[in-house]
Design an enzyme around this catalytic site. Structure first.
Site, PDB file in Angstrom:
ATOM      1  N   LYS A 166       0.867  -1.188   0.000  1.00 18.87           N
ATOM      2  CA  LYS A 166       0.000   0.000   0.000  1.00 18.87           C
ATOM      3  C   LYS A 166       0.898   1.230   0.000  1.00 18.87           C
ATOM      4  O   LYS A 166       1.823   1.325   0.802  1.00 18.87           O
ATOM      5  CB  LYS A 166      -0.888  -0.037   1.246  1.00 18.87           C
ATOM      6  N   LYS A 168       1.078   5.409   0.253  1.00 21.06           N
ATOM      7  CA  LYS A 168       0.378   6.633   0.630  1.00 21.06           C
ATOM      8  C   LYS A 168       0.565   7.653  -0.487  1.00 21.06           C
ATOM      9  O   LYS A 168       1.667   7.788  -1.034  1.00 21.06           O
ATOM     10  CB  LYS A 168       0.973   7.178   1.940  1.00 21.06           C
ATOM     11  N   ASP A 193      -3.480   4.822  -0.731  1.00 19.03           N
ATOM     12  CA  ASP A 193      -4.286   5.392   0.363  1.00 19.03           C
ATOM     13  C   ASP A 193      -4.059   6.898   0.389  1.00 19.03           C
ATOM     14  O   ASP A 193      -2.936   7.361   0.598  1.00 19.03           O
ATOM     15  CB  ASP A 193      -3.870   4.769   1.705  1.00 19.03           C
ATOM     16  N   GLU A 218      -7.932   3.785  -1.418  1.00 14.56           N
ATOM     17  CA  GLU A 218      -8.526   3.932  -0.092  1.00 14.56           C
ATOM     18  C   GLU A 218      -8.758   5.415   0.218  1.00 14.56           C
ATOM     19  O   GLU A 218      -7.851   6.229   0.077  1.00 14.56           O
ATOM     20  CB  GLU A 218      -7.547   3.300   0.920  1.00 14.56           C
ATOM     21  N   ASP A 243     -12.163   4.155   4.565  1.00 14.64           N
ATOM     22  CA  ASP A 243     -11.503   4.021   5.859  1.00 14.64           C
ATOM     23  C   ASP A 243     -12.121   5.072   6.784  1.00 14.64           C
ATOM     24  O   ASP A 243     -13.123   4.816   7.468  1.00 14.64           O
ATOM     25  CB  ASP A 243      -9.982   4.213   5.671  1.00 14.64           C
ATOM     26  N   LYS A 267     -11.087  -0.874  10.721  1.00 15.76           N
ATOM     27  CA  LYS A 267     -10.082  -0.611  11.761  1.00 15.76           C
ATOM     28  C   LYS A 267     -10.838  -0.661  13.066  1.00 15.76           C
ATOM     29  O   LYS A 267     -11.698   0.194  13.313  1.00 15.76           O
ATOM     30  CB  LYS A 267      -9.565   0.811  11.591  1.00 15.76           C
ATOM     31  N   GLY A 295      -4.746  -0.694  10.121  1.00 19.76           N
ATOM     32  CA  GLY A 295      -3.831  -0.545  11.253  1.00 19.76           C
ATOM     33  C   GLY A 295      -3.576   0.898  11.587  1.00 19.76           C
ATOM     34  O   GLY A 295      -3.853   1.801  10.784  1.00 19.76           O
TER      35      GLY A 295
HETATM   36  O1  OSB Z   1      -4.927   5.433   6.893  1.00 16.33           O
HETATM   37  O2  OSB Z   1      -4.589   3.388   7.134  1.00 16.33           O
HETATM   38  C1  OSB Z   1      -4.323   4.546   7.451  1.00 16.33           C
HETATM   39  C2  OSB Z   1      -1.458   4.603  10.009  1.00 16.33           C
HETATM   40  C3  OSB Z   1      -1.886   5.609  10.849  1.00 16.33           C
HETATM   41  C4  OSB Z   1      -3.054   6.274  10.565  1.00 16.33           C
HETATM   42  C5  OSB Z   1      -3.798   5.927   9.429  1.00 16.33           C
HETATM   43  C6  OSB Z   1      -3.395   4.903   8.591  1.00 16.33           C
HETATM   44  C7  OSB Z   1      -2.182   4.251   8.871  1.00 16.33           C
HETATM   45  C8  OSB Z   1      -1.600   3.221   8.025  1.00 16.33           C
HETATM   46  C9  OSB Z   1      -0.602   2.270   8.671  1.00 16.33           C
HETATM   47  O3  OSB Z   1      -1.796   3.125   6.834  1.00 16.33           O
HETATM   48  C10 OSB Z   1      -1.114   0.900   8.854  1.00 16.33           C
HETATM   49  C11 OSB Z   1      -0.250   0.082   9.775  1.00 16.33           C
HETATM   50  O4  OSB Z   1       0.679  -0.559   9.280  1.00 16.33           O
HETATM   51  O5  OSB Z   1      -0.506   0.060  10.997  1.00 16.33           O
HETATM   52 MG    MG Z   2      -6.288   4.492   5.513  1.00 22.83          MG
END
Ligand code: OSB
Ligand code: MG
Length: 375
Positions: A166, A168, A193, A218, A243, A267, A295
């Site tokens: 994934k 960002k 994401d 996402e 999300d 989540k 996560g």
């Molecule tokens: O948007 O999924 C998210 C971490 C902190 C806040 C938001 C997100 C995330 C992650 C990390 O994408 C996921 C992980 O490996 O814990």
């Molecule tokens: Mg996310």
């Protein structure tokens, strides 16, 4: 079960590497941990509120306040029978799902131990199938300085055995990044994401990615939006995942009713815990909507409970649940979680409750403040 005492900890840990998203950059991670004491057992919960209100309006400070002044005093007056009851006691507080989820997790942990079950077994009780012993996982890669650097970070994680990547994204760091990554790794399932960094008018940006065969995008649009996502979904080919804007089974129902998404990232902390997370799972299972477990850079305490959630039958897509070493050099929970390289999975703990122990020396070293609540 009489709840005799609750301890609340504010902890801070250095991340192995900085994590950058469209809402900010984190080098150290703050969170709250709490313990419920009852019947000679200890249940643990993690509150994933961060140091700043980037992902959620909640922070460690607001969660400390809401837990100390409202949620914990209420829980202390109750008898805990089954974990599903706890969240009902807390409806007098509007919002604050991350604060509530910590208590919900601890209630699941302590009642699983009481019943001689793992968290996963207890959560899976309503289903005919045995829980998955291992769950498919991927890795979430933060924004890097250059696309070239991103490609090398992807390669490092593929070498470690991660089977789903994934990335960002944020405006200006999106189409070219995705295209370069897909050209470099055509066979790898890659998803993006955006953490709500775009608006519906940006649809042409996502249309430029239509031919990339991405696994999903996402939360491209607003963190409270459902409607605009339903409009964007009609304009693009890539599956759309929500999300930020799903906080409850009701939100999930609204999203499915208007066709706002193809997939939901569940989540547990964002939806006030495992009881609500399972309801969303059930709704999605009924509608054939795939889900995966998101996560929040959890410690081993939270990660053990993510693995339990991802062992439910409807979790068919890889979760953002990576090995301990991707987050922390010395986690406060032991043992560490390791990636099974052969199939990009992590084993679901099998011991009673969460199935991890807290290393109290490490916890002490990471604790910035602690408060005990007693009857
Ligand atoms: O948007 O999924 C998210 C971490 C902190 C806040 C938001 C997100 C995330 C992650 C990390 O994408 C996921 C992980 O490996 O814990
Ligand atoms: Mg996310």
């Amino acid at each position: 079960m009489r709840i005799e005492r609750i301890d609340l900890y504010h902890v801070s840990q250095q991340l192995v590497s900085p994590f950058e998203t469209s809402f900010g950059r984190q080098e150290e991670r703050h969170c709250l941990l709490l313990t419920i004491y009852g019947d000679g057992l200890i249940g643990w919960g993690e509150c994933t509120a961060a140091g700043s209100p980037g992902y959620s309006y909640e922070t460690v400070q607001t969660a400390w306040h809401i837990l100390s002044d409202f949620l914990i005093p209420t829980v202390m007056t109750r008898e805990l029978k089954e974990p599903e009851e706890l969240i009902e006691w807390l409806t007098f507080v509007r919002g604050h799902p991350l604060a509530k989820a910590a208590l919900d997790q601890a209630a699941w942990d302590i009642t699983s131990q009481r019943d001689g079950l793992s968290f996963s077994q207890k959560l899976n009780q309503p289903y005919a199938k045995a829980p998955r012993p291992r769950v498919k996982v991927g890795v979430s890669i933060g924004i890097q300085d250059t696309i070239k650097k991103t490609v090398s970070v992807i390669q490092q994680h593929l070498d470690l055995g991660y089977g789903r990547i994934k990335l960002k994204i944020r405006p200006g760091h999106d189409v070219e990044l995705a295209r370069t990554a897909k050209i470099a790794f055509p066979e790898v399932p890659i998803m993006l994401d955006a953490n709500s960094a775009y608006r519906l008018e940006d649809a042409p940006i996502f249309q430029q990615m239509d031919d990339l065969d991405l696994l999903m995008i996402e939360q491209p649009l607003g963190y409270e939006d459902i409607y605009d996502h339903s409009q964007l979904r009609k304009l693009i080919n890539t599956p759309l995942c929500l999300d930020e804007s799903i906080h409850s089974v009701d939100h999930a129902r609204y999203a499915l009713a208007i066709g706002a998404c193809d997939i939901i990232n569940i989540k547990p902390s964002r939806v006030s815990g495992w009881t609500e997370a399972r309801k969303i799972h059930d709704l999605c299972l009924e509608h054939n909507v795939p889900v995966w477990c998101g996560g929040m850079l959890e410690t081993g305490v939270g990660r053990a409970a993510q693995l339990a959630l991802a062992s439910l039958p409807g979790f068919t897509l890889p979760g953002d649940i990576s090995a301990t070493e991707r987050y922390y050099n010395e986690d406060i929970a032991i043992p560490n979680f390791y990636l099974n390289k052969a199939d990009s999975t992590i084993d679901v703990p099998t011991a009673d409750g969460l199935g991890v122990q807290v290393d109290y020396d490490r916890l002490k070293a990471a604790t910035l403040r602690k408060k005990s609540f007693e009857k």
